[in-house]
Design a protein around this motif. Structure first.
Motif, PDB file in Angstrom:
ATOM      1  N   MET A 105       0.848  -1.194   0.000  1.00  0.00           N
ATOM      2  CA  MET A 105       0.000   0.000   0.000  1.00  0.00           C
ATOM      3  C   MET A 105       0.880   1.238   0.000  1.00  0.00           C
ATOM      4  SD  MET A 105      -3.217  -0.972   2.473  1.00  0.00           S
ATOM      5  CE  MET A 105      -4.172   0.373   1.755  1.00  0.00           C
ATOM      6  N   THR A 106       0.579   2.160  -0.908  1.00  0.00           N
ATOM      7  CA  THR A 106       1.384   3.372  -1.012  1.00  0.00           C
ATOM      8  C   THR A 106       0.559   4.462  -1.675  1.00  0.00           C
ATOM      9  OG1 THR A 106       3.524   4.245  -1.740  1.00  0.00           O
ATOM     10  CG2 THR A 106       2.348   2.834  -3.294  1.00  0.00           C
ATOM     11  N   LEU A 107       1.131   5.664  -1.762  1.00  0.00           N
ATOM     12  CA  LEU A 107       0.452   6.781  -2.407  1.00  0.00           C
ATOM     13  C   LEU A 107       0.650   6.698  -3.912  1.00  0.00           C
ATOM     14  CD1 LEU A 107       1.363   9.693   0.038  1.00  0.00           C
ATOM     15  CD2 LEU A 107      -0.801   8.465  -0.130  1.00  0.00           C
ATOM     16  N   VAL A 108      -0.446   6.874  -4.634  1.00  0.00           N
ATOM     17  CA  VAL A 108      -0.428   6.788  -6.095  1.00  0.00           C
ATOM     18  C   VAL A 108      -1.233   7.952  -6.655  1.00  0.00           C
ATOM     19  CG1 VAL A 108      -1.055   5.401  -8.112  1.00  0.00           C
ATOM     20  CG2 VAL A 108      -0.257   4.273  -6.030  1.00  0.00           C
ATOM     21  N   GLY A 109      -0.768   8.521  -7.744  1.00  0.00           N
ATOM     22  CA  GLY A 109      -1.528   9.585  -8.395  1.00  0.00           C
ATOM     23  C   GLY A 109      -0.823  10.106  -9.617  1.00  0.00           C
ATOM     24  N   PRO A 110      -1.528  10.824 -10.475  1.00  0.00           N
ATOM     25  CA  PRO A 110      -0.883  11.460 -11.626  1.00  0.00           C
ATOM     26  C   PRO A 110      -0.034  12.641 -11.185  1.00  0.00           C
ATOM     27  CG  PRO A 110      -3.207  12.053 -11.528  1.00  0.00           C
ATOM     28  CD  PRO A 110      -2.977  11.066 -10.438  1.00  0.00           C
ATOM     29  N   ARG A 111       0.755  13.153 -12.094  1.00  0.00           N
ATOM     30  CA  ARG A 111       1.640  14.276 -11.745  1.00  0.00           C
ATOM     31  C   ARG A 111       0.870  15.518 -11.337  1.00  0.00           C
ATOM     32  NH1 ARG A 111       6.960  13.556 -13.087  1.00  0.00           N
ATOM     33  NH2 ARG A 111       7.427  11.845 -14.531  1.00  0.00           N
TER      34      ARG A 111
END
Length: 298
Positions: A105-111
């Protein structure tokens, strides 16, 4: 003998104060919607957990980590040992159906948008033979720094569905990953996950261990896998049926469902008392007006 008020009298009084009528109707509709949403949330969570576990699969995780795959740590060579030591596993293209996996589990996202926490699963192609409900519906298998996104992952990341089409880019652990495709796994928790190559995820997270090994049974039984885990003390394994594991995770979320129902019922109770108070105020107002009229006539 008590007599009921005529229906036309009730209708006329409802229309005497359109504002109050709209408030009552709107409040009733919101309470009903809240109860329906709570019921759907509870049933959906329970169904997703129940549908995620395949009775023919057994998960091998680190001893002491039976409650959470995320905390488990196994040597990457464990999958090969299991494949070569356990008979009666399902065979796929001449190979035992053994899937080493990393769950992280980690932080994910577009730029250009805030990152949100998501579940990543590092897999090999054998994962699709073990998790038989998973299929790619758009794009292709990931290679290198690329991911497959679950069909519902955009809800988890707070993004529109179009933002996770093949060719999009996501930042994971500070590294750019291209979206290679979209997969479906109806009725399971997998649809909210992101899947990538096992080696790519281990490199991105600087892990030297895997989380679990999922095996698909054929002639073998769960007790055979439990016996193997008990005999290989050097591997420090625990064997858990996949269906049992997700059923236990479902019980973990039971307090959340209970809290959601309690909140909904408290709001519904408050709405009922509010409605009673409104009707009482309207009745009292009509009575004061009547008394004033008769007093003035006298």
């Amino acid at each position: 003998m008590m007599r009921l008020l005529p229906l036309d009298y009730v209708v006329r009084n409802l229309l005497r104060d359109p504002g109050r009528l709209l408030q009552l109707a709107g409040g009733t509709a919101l309470v009903a919607l809240l109860l329906l949403a709570t019921g759907a949330f509870s049933a959906g969570m329970r169904a997703a957990m129940a549908g995620s576990g395949d009775p023919a699969n057994v998960i091998l995780i680190g001893a002491g980590s039976e409650g959470s795959i995320e905390r488990s740590a196994l040597d990457p060579g464990t999958a090969g040992v299991i494949a070569g030591s356990v008979d009666g596993l399902r065979m796929v293209a001449g190979r035992p159906a053994v899937s080493p996996e990393v769950v992280h589990m980690t932080l994910v996202g577009p730029r250009d948008a805030p990152a949100r926490q998501a579940t990543l699963r590092g897999v090999t192609p054998m994962a699709f033979a073990v998790h038989r409900g998973v299929r790619i519906v758009d794009g292709s298998m990931p290679a290198g720094d690329a991911v497959l996104v679950g069909r519902l992952a955009h809800h988890r990341l707070g993004l529109p569905e179009s933002a996770l089409r093949p060719g999009a880019e996501l930042i994971i652990e500070g590294r750019p990953f291209a979206v290679a495709g979209v997969f479906a796994a109806p009725g399971t928790v997998y649809e909210s996950e992101l899947w990538t190559g096992l080696d790519a995820l281990m490199a991105a997270t600087r892990r030297t261990t895997i989380s679990s090994v999922v095996v698909a049974l054929d002639a073998a039984t769960p007790s055979d896998i439990e016996t193997f885990a008990a005999m290989r003390l050097d591997l420090e394994l625990a064997a858990v049926g996949e269906a049992a594991y997700y059923a236990e995770r479902g019980r973990f979320f039971a307090p959340i469902r209970a809290m959601a129902w309690l909140t909904a019922l408290l709001i519904a109770g408050g709405a009922v008392f509010g409605g009673i108070n409104t009707y009482y105020a309207a009745f009292a107002g009509r009575r004061r007006a009547r008394d004033a009229f008769h007093g003035g006539s006298g």
